[in-house]
Scaffold this motif. Structure first.
Motif, PDB file in Angstrom:
ATOM      1  N   GLY A 358      -8.212  74.113   9.563  1.00 17.30           N
ATOM      2  CA  GLY A 358      -7.794  73.601   8.576  1.00 17.30           C
ATOM      3  C   GLY A 358      -8.729  75.417   8.072  1.00 17.30           C
ATOM      4  N   GLN A 359      -9.011  75.996   8.393  1.00 13.94           N
ATOM      5  CA  GLN A 359      -9.369  77.238   7.548  1.00 13.94           C
ATOM      6  C   GLN A 359      -8.242  78.445   7.222  1.00 13.94           C
ATOM      7  N   LEU A 360      -7.501  78.438   7.665  1.00 10.83           N
ATOM      8  CA  LEU A 360      -5.842  78.837   6.649  1.00 10.83           C
ATOM      9  C   LEU A 360      -5.858  78.580   5.456  1.00 10.83           C
ATOM     10  N   CYS A 361      -5.152  79.672   4.780  1.00  6.85           N
ATOM     11  CA  CYS A 361      -5.102  79.426   3.673  1.00  6.85           C
ATOM     12  C   CYS A 361      -3.839  78.627   3.038  1.00  6.85           C
ATOM     13  N   THR A 362      -3.265  78.354   3.838  1.00  8.07           N
ATOM     14  CA  THR A 362      -2.145  77.396   3.937  1.00  8.07           C
ATOM     15  C   THR A 362      -2.266  76.214   4.198  1.00  8.07           C
ATOM     16  N   SER A 363      -3.259  75.774   4.315  1.00  4.46           N
ATOM     17  CA  SER A 363      -4.026  74.380   5.776  1.00  4.46           C
ATOM     18  C   SER A 363      -3.592  72.956   3.839  1.00  4.46           C
ATOM     19  N   PRO A 364      -2.851  71.872   4.177  1.00 10.79           N
ATOM     20  CA  PRO A 364      -3.040  70.901   3.318  1.00 10.79           C
ATOM     21  C   PRO A 364      -4.352  70.295   2.859  1.00 10.79           C
ATOM     22  N   GLN A 365      -5.070  70.853   2.003  1.00 10.93           N
ATOM     23  CA  GLN A 365      -5.980  70.120   1.749  1.00 10.93           C
ATOM     24  C   GLN A 365      -5.334  68.831   0.111  1.00 10.93           C
ATOM     25  N   ASN A 366      -4.933  68.668   0.394  1.00 14.32           N
ATOM     26  CA  ASN A 366      -4.730  67.424  -0.865  1.00 14.32           C
ATOM     27  C   ASN A 366      -3.754  66.375  -0.391  1.00 14.32           C
ATOM     28  N   LEU A 367      -3.623  65.561  -0.115  1.00  8.76           N
ATOM     29  CA  LEU A 367      -2.456  63.855   0.295  1.00  8.76           C
ATOM     30  C   LEU A 367      -2.510  63.544  -0.603  1.00  8.76           C
ATOM     31  N   LEU A 368      -1.604  63.876  -1.623  1.00 12.22           N
ATOM     32  CA  LEU A 368      -1.841  62.847  -2.701  1.00 12.22           C
ATOM     33  C   LEU A 368      -0.332  61.309  -1.822  1.00 12.22           C
ATOM     34  N   ILE A 369      -0.552  60.653  -2.038  1.00 13.02           N
ATOM     35  CA  ILE A 369       0.254  59.286  -1.417  1.00 13.02           C
ATOM     36  C   ILE A 369      -0.092  57.857  -2.176  1.00 13.02           C
ATOM     37  N   PRO A 370       1.216  57.703  -2.825  1.00  8.88           N
ATOM     38  CA  PRO A 370       1.141  56.187  -3.783  1.00  8.88           C
ATOM     39  C   PRO A 370       0.164  54.658  -3.393  1.00  8.88           C
ATOM     40  N   ARG A 371      -1.072  54.348  -4.657  1.00 10.07           N
ATOM     41  CA  ARG A 371      -1.282  53.470  -3.864  1.00 10.07           C
ATOM     42  C   ARG A 371      -1.122  52.119  -3.871  1.00 10.07           C
ATOM     43  N   ALA A 372       0.387  52.576  -4.188  1.00 10.69           N
ATOM     44  CA  ALA A 372       0.753  51.239  -3.431  1.00 10.69           C
ATOM     45  C   ALA A 372       1.756  51.337  -2.871  1.00 10.69           C
ATOM     46  N   GLY A 373       1.655  51.993  -1.748  1.00  9.72           N
ATOM     47  CA  GLY A 373       1.880  53.028  -1.073  1.00  9.72           C
ATOM     48  C   GLY A 373       3.385  53.676  -0.170  1.00  9.72           C
ATOM     49  N   ILE A 374       3.648  53.260   0.456  1.00  5.14           N
ATOM     50  CA  ILE A 374       4.665  53.954   0.585  1.00  5.14           C
ATOM     51  C   ILE A 374       6.151  53.114   1.567  1.00  5.14           C
ATOM     52  N   SER A 375       7.631  54.051   1.551  1.00  2.00           N
ATOM     53  CA  SER A 375       8.624  52.959   2.109  1.00  2.00           C
ATOM     54  C   SER A 375       8.500  53.424   3.188  1.00  2.00           C
ATOM     55  N   THR A 376       8.871  53.666   5.123  1.00  2.00           N
ATOM     56  CA  THR A 376       9.408  54.307   5.796  1.00  2.00           C
ATOM     57  C   THR A 376      10.061  53.483   6.790  1.00  2.00           C
ATOM     58  N   ASP A 377      10.716  54.444   7.889  1.00  2.00           N
ATOM     59  CA  ASP A 377      11.297  53.327   9.015  1.00  2.00           C
ATOM     60  C   ASP A 377      11.173  52.721   9.589  1.00  2.00           C
ATOM     61  N   GLU A 378       9.696  52.202   9.322  1.00  2.00           N
ATOM     62  CA  GLU A 378       8.696  51.195   9.907  1.00  2.00           C
ATOM     63  C   GLU A 378       8.583  50.833   8.616  1.00  2.00           C
ATOM     64  N   GLY A 379       9.573  50.531   7.740  1.00  2.00           N
ATOM     65  CA  GLY A 379       9.365  49.280   6.532  1.00  2.00           C
ATOM     66  C   GLY A 379       7.654  49.596   5.209  1.00  2.00           C
ATOM     67  N   HIS A 380       7.420  48.747   4.978  1.00  2.00           N
ATOM     68  CA  HIS A 380       6.359  49.066   3.998  1.00  2.00           C
ATOM     69  C   HIS A 380       5.417  49.586   3.935  1.00  2.00           C
ATOM     70  N   LYS A 381       4.971  50.621   3.907  1.00  2.00           N
ATOM     71  CA  LYS A 381       3.187  50.674   4.494  1.00  2.00           C
ATOM     72  C   LYS A 381       1.852  51.355   3.412  1.00  2.00           C
ATOM     73  N   SER A 382       1.385  50.368   3.287  1.00  2.00           N
ATOM     74  CA  SER A 382      -0.190  50.723   2.363  1.00  2.00           C
ATOM     75  C   SER A 382      -1.103  51.879   2.118  1.00  2.00           C
ATOM     76  N   PHE A 383      -1.697  52.121   1.237  1.00  2.00           N
ATOM     77  CA  PHE A 383      -2.077  53.139   0.600  1.00  2.00           C
ATOM     78  C   PHE A 383      -3.321  53.405   1.652  1.00  2.00           C
ATOM     79  N   GLU A 384      -3.604  52.402   2.328  1.00  2.00           N
ATOM     80  CA  GLU A 384      -4.504  52.331   3.717  1.00  2.00           C
ATOM     81  C   GLU A 384      -4.155  52.274   5.061  1.00  2.00           C
ATOM     82  N   GLN A 385      -2.914  51.649   4.988  1.00  2.00           N
ATOM     83  CA  GLN A 385      -2.501  52.017   6.584  1.00  2.00           C
ATOM     84  C   GLN A 385      -1.836  53.027   6.657  1.00  2.00           C
TER      85      GLN A 385
END
Lengths: 581, 581
Positions: A358-385
């Motif tokens: 993570g020492q690259l100046c282009t490394s992603p630091q903040n991953l913003l994820i909806p607290r209600a989770g996301i939809s995926t090809d494997e179904g809904h995934k909660s934030f925690e999942q």
């Protein structure tokens, strides 16, 4: 391999030699210009070390070992002391755990700068084509020694072997050649000679014109410790190709890659009949802060800085006699909204946050994820999942120490280690994925850690303060957001306040993508959408991707847009009545 | 002719109209780009007023007269008062001796700037081709009203009729179109869409890319009184074509040419479906010094200034949030060494120092002549003889009041008149050729003077101080120098200390010419060699000559090199995995 200054030819080449040099490198430069127009994939410098022949690896290692434990000679004028070899005297220590034992000459700028200025006129008068060919020759010689450069990068910046060969060697060479090709294109945009005929009444006014590119003066490159060549070559070669002598001020922790570079440049310049003093190195004593004194000298007309945003701002504020190009810090945001390929996304994310710890100046630091989770090809995934599955992907990537050492990098120093410790101790928020120390098979003293993933909540003020700070190193945040709108607003705020060099999105929703594209245009940051497989948000394809935008606080230098080269020279015209040129 | 804002169409055009507009102006822009590559003579805007049709002159005069003595409406938001019509209230007075009687709206920047910012996104999203076409359409409409613009230039800047039609109208339009063509070329250097395919192991990484030009923000044009359009259009059109809304702050003495420009730009923008607030005018109240407050506002990201070097330096120092382009003062030197055409040289010199009463920023001020005299096709001529013969040439050119009025211009104000008085009184040195007042046939109140030529000696310290000062107006110096070397050293010093926009040489000696070329490259000033006939050192051929070099204190803006346009926008990339764009 490790040529000493004694082998430098002091005999100027004749004009025929320069013509042949121009002819030799002309197709390469033309090809680079084509790639810069089309933005297609291309590079003249193979990424695979095996392409350099069966002897290259052993020879490069021997050359590197021959550098260790001895003085590094440059043959520069104005020597007034020595830096190193002991770390207390300014010598370098490998992040992999040993002292390089190299000492460097310290030079007096009052001698060095006049020598550099004296070298300018002949270099200016050589013209853009000759300068471009000499620069291409320097890069060609550097490229032939890529194994040696990769080892120098490994043992100064702490890169892993693949990253060292890529970002420390061949991709840096690409960035250099890109700047040379851009500088050549820009300097030849006007014809060297032109005829201007204007019908006026019963006659024609006939004027012959010449247009000559003229450099600004001496250029100072203030380099960083993480990517001294990749961030240093654009400014070095853009300035040199446009006729400006270049003084390279390396970071005290990463002198060797640029010392090698400067020595090869000096050899090449001498071999082609120019003064080697067109490229010099200013190694500093501990605590000297040479960049502050050099940058404000009247002889310095260009400054290229890569490092902290704060020092970049200092340079812009104080080095008023110079045009200052800055590449600073960044806090990069990636929005995870939805995906049609959950497993591939997780693998890509895991690699992106792990690469070079993570020492690259282009490394992603903040991953913003909806607290209600996301939809995926494997179904809904909660934030925690999602966060847990990211942890699992990190485990898959990094569970084996040898594999992990090949992806991560050695931490650059105590400041980075302390940030990981702080995060790991839960001081920043809930530790969703803990970091672990990695044992390097060959370098047990190296401090290598897997990323710690901390869960934050954008609704909490303290968490917002945390994510609006740069945490360079293996620290990343999984940030719960209420909505896509909140994610975009947070990305915009982060980019405007902290600067950003990359932004990412995973989404299958065209509306979300459109909104993200619009926000990235508004705040000025490059966006990567749905990256999968083995191409990552932190990567920048030379000749194709622009590095930085110049629109946010991460810096005003863009590798390599026209603005990066166009202001490094000016054009002086001569008009002759009657049409003679 | 003088359309009022009521005639502005508020109905946005449909996409088809914009496509047609792009198609209509595309050949013109392509032709301009060709001229910029070849530097050949070209212009789409005829220099001869008769080319505009038999009615143009009468219609233009009627339109100009219709502007006088009434409020000038712009339809801008945020009106909070009135400037003029009386000079004490900020109204303009013609240098030819009458009040224009025009009043202008004064606007509140706190209303105006947000309106301008709100207009940005649609203009940005229209893309470079549409923006270039709309800018070309603005210039087309301005061109059609060149007679009106020439009269506006005459009665604000004091131009003579030919200069007003050229520098005040068509050549200014050329400078605008040049900037538009440069901006279009630069914004389309990267492809809008690209595909990047990289073989990696057993597969190909396939990335689709888009590159979008993004403007910096609001651009401020701080205009001068001598050439408000010629010096104002480059920045105005470079910024507008690259997507930045432009606020024009005219000089209080020369509002009308830019008020007309802004009104036509607003009409054109509205007619093509864009917000007219992309171009606004900020007329100031007496003593308001609006440039100082506007230039440092955070919304302002670009500043183009033409005026005194001192205020340009103030802007660079204070408007730190913006990129500042400056065009300042100049002290121009011409070396008279030898000639093969003595009479033609004298005629050319006489015209050069007379044109617009020496109020051009490119007018030669210091004529350096060897004290031992010069060799000519008419034999050796002593210093005194050369100066006397120049006086005779001035007499031939200017002895008739009507002829003189056609070459000279009305003095801009008391400061210029006082400089002539001082020189004429012998306070600066021996008056070799006295100035005389010229009676204008139609405008008896105009202050028009022929140039005074003062003999100075470079060996005298007081004389050096005099020639190292700018004496804008009909004051020039015949300076005795010991040698060519001393002349070149004095030219170098003058250019480095005072700035210069032109340098001249008359010499038949190739060695002298070579030395002069080298010095001009060193100090950064355009050189004109042996100009004869009807082409003069003070003239700048748009699309061919670069105006200024950016290398000396006369300013950092060059009309129109790449640096003048490349930094006015940035590029934001989007990368999409799988190759979609």
């Amino acid at each position: 391999m490790a040529r000493t200054p004694q082998s430098v030819s002091a005999t100027p080449t004749d004009g025929g030699d320069l013509t042949r040099l121009v002819t030799r490198h002309q197709p390469l430069l033309e090809r680079a210009r084509t790639a810069l127009r089309t933005r297609e994939h291309w590079s003249p410098y193979p990424e695979d070390p095996r392409a350099y022949g069966p002897e290259a690896e052993a020879a490069g290692e021997a050359a590197f070992r021959a550098l260790l434990g001895r003085p590094f000679e440059l043959g520069q004028p104005g020597r007034d002391g020595t830096v190193g070899p002991a770390p207390a005297e300014g010598g370098e220590r490998s992040p992999y755990g040993f002292e390089l034992g190299i000492s460097y000459p310290h030079t007096d700028p009052d001698t060095l700068l006049p020598a550099m200025a004296a070298a300018l006129p002949a270099w200016r008068d050589a013209g853009p084509e000759v300068r471009a060919a000499v620069c291409a020759e320097i890069l060609h010689r550097i490229n032939a020694r890529s194994v040696e450069f990769a080892l120098a990068a490994t043992h100064t910046s702490g890169h892993n072997p693949v990253m060292a060969f890529h970002a420390g060697a061949v991709h840096a060479q690409d960035r250099g050649l890109e700047a040379v090709a851009m500088a050549l294109a820009e300097q030849t945009r006007l014809p060297a000679r032109a005829r201007w005929r204007k019908p006026q009444g019963d006659h024609v006014v006939d004027i012959g014109k010449t247009f000559t590119p003229v450099p600004l003066g001496i250029s100072l490159v203030v380099a960083n410790s993480v990517f001294p060549t990749w961030n240093g070559y654009p400014g070095l070669f853009a300035s040199l190709a446009t006729g400006n002598p270049v003084l390279v001020k390396p970071h005290p922790a990463a002198v060797l890659p640029l010392a090698l570079t400067v020595r090869i440049a000096r050899e090449t310049l001498a071999d082609t009949g120019f003064s080697p003093d067109l490229v010099c190195l200013a190694v500093e004593r501990p605590g000297e802060e040479a960049a502050r004194t050099l940058a404000v000298r009247p002889e310095i007309r260009l400054v290229d800085h890569s490092g902290t945003t704060a020092f970049g701002a200092w340079l812009v504020e104080h080095a008023r006699q110079a045009r200052v190009f800055t590449s600073g810090s960044a806090v990069n945001t990636l929005v995870v909204h939805s995906t049609g390929d959950y497993r591939d996304m997780l693998a890509n994310l895991a690699f992106s946050v792990s690469l070079y710890s993570g020492q690259l100046c282009t490394s992603p630091q903040n991953l913003l994820i909806p607290r209600a989770g996301i939809s995926t090809d494997e179904g809904h995934k909660s934030f925690e999942q999602v966060v847990a599955d990211l942890g699992e992907a990190l485990g898959t990537l990094l569970s084996d120490d040898n594999d992990a050492a090949a992806v991560l990098g050695a931490l650059l120093g105590p400041a980075v280690s302390e940030r990981v410790d702080l995060a790991q101790a839960g001081k920043l928020g809930h530790v969703a994925v803990p970091s672990r120390a990695v044992h390097h098979p060959d370098h047990p003293e190296a401090d290598i850690r897997t990323p710690v993933v901390v869960a934050l909540d954008a609704a909490r003020e303290a968490d917002r303060a945390t994510l609006l700070t740069e945490w360079l190193g293996p620290v990343c945040f999984a940030v719960a957001v209420d909505s896509v709108d909140e994610a975009l607003a947070l990305l915009a705020r982060t980019t405007r306040e902290c600067g950003a060099l990359s932004a990412g999105l995973y989404s299958t929703d065209r509306e979300v993508e459109r909104a993200m594209v619009a926000v990235c245009a508004d705040v000025g940051v490059m966006l990567s959408v749905n990256l999968m497989g083995d191409w990552y948000i932190s990567q920048s394809a030379v000749y194709s991707d622009l590095h930085a935008t110049g629109l946010n606080p991460a810096g005003n230098a863009v590798y390599c847009d026209t603005d990066f080269v166009a202001g490094r020279f000016r054009t002086v015209g001569v008009r002759r009545y009657g049409g003679a040129v």
